[in-house]
Design a protein around this motif. Structure first.
Motif, mmCIF file in Angstrom:
data_model
loop_
_atom_site.group_PDB
_atom_site.id
_atom_site.type_symbol
_atom_site.label_atom_id
_atom_site.label_comp_id
_atom_site.label_asym_id
_atom_site.label_seq_id
_atom_site.Cartn_x
_atom_site.Cartn_y
_atom_site.Cartn_z
ATOM 1 N N GLU A 54 -55.835 -65.620 26.843
ATOM 2 C CA GLU A 54 -54.514 -65.011 26.976
ATOM 3 C C GLU A 54 -53.595 -65.880 27.844
ATOM 4 O O GLU A 54 -52.428 -66.119 27.503
ATOM 5 C CB GLU A 54 -54.637 -63.618 27.583
ATOM 6 C CG GLU A 54 -53.301 -62.889 27.693
ATOM 7 C CD GLU A 54 -53.411 -61.579 28.456
ATOM 8 O OE1 GLU A 54 -52.517 -60.729 28.294
ATOM 9 O OE2 GLU A 54 -54.393 -61.408 29.221
ATOM 10 N N ARG A 87 -59.483 -63.383 28.869
ATOM 11 C CA ARG A 87 -58.357 -63.505 29.798
ATOM 12 C C ARG A 87 -57.886 -64.954 29.913
ATOM 13 O O ARG A 87 -56.690 -65.223 30.046
ATOM 14 C CB ARG A 87 -58.752 -62.958 31.168
ATOM 15 C CG ARG A 87 -58.816 -61.450 31.242
ATOM 16 C CD ARG A 87 -57.463 -60.828 30.944
ATOM 17 N NE ARG A 87 -57.480 -59.379 31.111
ATOM 18 C CZ ARG A 87 -56.468 -58.582 30.808
ATOM 19 N NH1 ARG A 87 -55.352 -59.086 30.315
ATOM 20 N NH2 ARG A 87 -56.556 -57.279 30.979
ATOM 21 N N ALA A 96 -57.000 -54.288 26.594
ATOM 22 C CA ALA A 96 -57.029 -54.688 28.001
ATOM 23 C C ALA A 96 -58.023 -53.844 28.792
ATOM 24 O O ALA A 96 -58.722 -54.362 29.673
ATOM 25 C CB ALA A 96 -55.632 -54.562 28.610
ATOM 26 N N ASN A 105 -61.162 -55.327 30.773
ATOM 27 C CA ASN A 105 -61.254 -55.114 32.226
ATOM 28 C C ASN A 105 -62.529 -54.387 32.624
ATOM 29 O O ASN A 105 -63.136 -54.701 33.651
ATOM 30 C CB ASN A 105 -60.035 -54.336 32.722
ATOM 31 C CG ASN A 105 -58.757 -55.149 32.653
ATOM 32 O OD1 ASN A 105 -58.799 -56.381 32.633
ATOM 33 N ND2 ASN A 105 -57.623 -54.477 32.588
#
Length: 222
Positions: free
Chosen positions: A114, A111, A62, A66
């Motif tokens: 996900e 993302r 993550a 990010n």
């Protein structure tokens, strides 16, 4: 009439620039799909309640996603110059833009992957687990097929973002319509060139959106 309205537009150069944009977009979309899918799966599977629940690995994945999502694309290109030069031996041209395009697009798509996987009915996954299905079977026979329409919609959105990235990359010599609009249009005050490049980029976006929507609808009806 075309030559009168757009006297500075050379069709041969415009076709070359369009082909370069399509090349960068198609290759980067393919690379982004593979890398983004892997990252998205890792985020989902190592998250709370996932098949491979692991706080440390999830946090690392993550964090990487990010960080690279947070870096503006123009800065990312500059940061990756040494890596691109080492990998390809040049920092100019359509090929030189590919590492930055893929590395910039993959975290964004991860993302979306996900989110798509989280929308899969957990009951279906639990049913597969109760039947003794292996993790690989659950991933490739349950999770990915069930989330495929959302995955296609996600890569369509990402592809459109990548088309915009190719235009940004053109400002530093990657080729394509962005390069052509900036160096042969804006810098020489040939705004007819800028206008035609804009129209072509919009057309490419519409084509990608149409194809993505059509595939997503077809998969959703299955």
């Amino acid at each position: 009439m075309f030559n009168q309205w757009f006297p500075n537009v050379r069709m041969e150069d415009m076709i070359t620039a369009t082909n370069e944009t399509l090349y960068m977009t198609l290759v980067s979309v393919a690379g982004t799909f593979v890398l983004g899918l892997l990252l998205g799966l890792l985020l989902y599977l190592t998250g709370p309640g996932g098949l491979w629940a692991n706080k440390t690995l999830n946090w690392i994945t993550a964090s990487v996603v990010n960080i690279f999502r947070a870096i503006p694309f123009i800065i990312l290109i500059l940061l990756l110059f040494p890596f691109t030069d080492f990998l390809l031996g040049t920092i100019r041209g359509p090929q030189a833009a590919l590492p930055a395009l893929i590395i910039g697009g993959a975290p964004f798509y991860a993302r979306l992957v996900e989110i798509a996987l989280k929308e899969v009915d957990k009951g279906v996954v639990e049913a597969a687990k109760s039947m003794g299905a292996k993790y690989s079977t659950i991933i490739f026979k349950v999770l990915l097929p069930e989330s495929m329409p959302a995955l296609i919609s996600g890569i369509t959105v990402t592809a459109i973002a990548l088309i915009g990235y190719t235009a940004v990359a053109g400002a530093i010599g990657s080729g394509g319509l962005g390069d052509f609009a900036y160096f042969y249009g804006f810098q020489r005050s040939n705004f007819d060139v800028v206008f035609i490049c804009t129209i072509l980029i919009i057309l490419i976006v519409f084509i990608f959106q149409f194809i993505g929507d059509a595939i997503s609808r077809k998969l959703d009806k299955r």
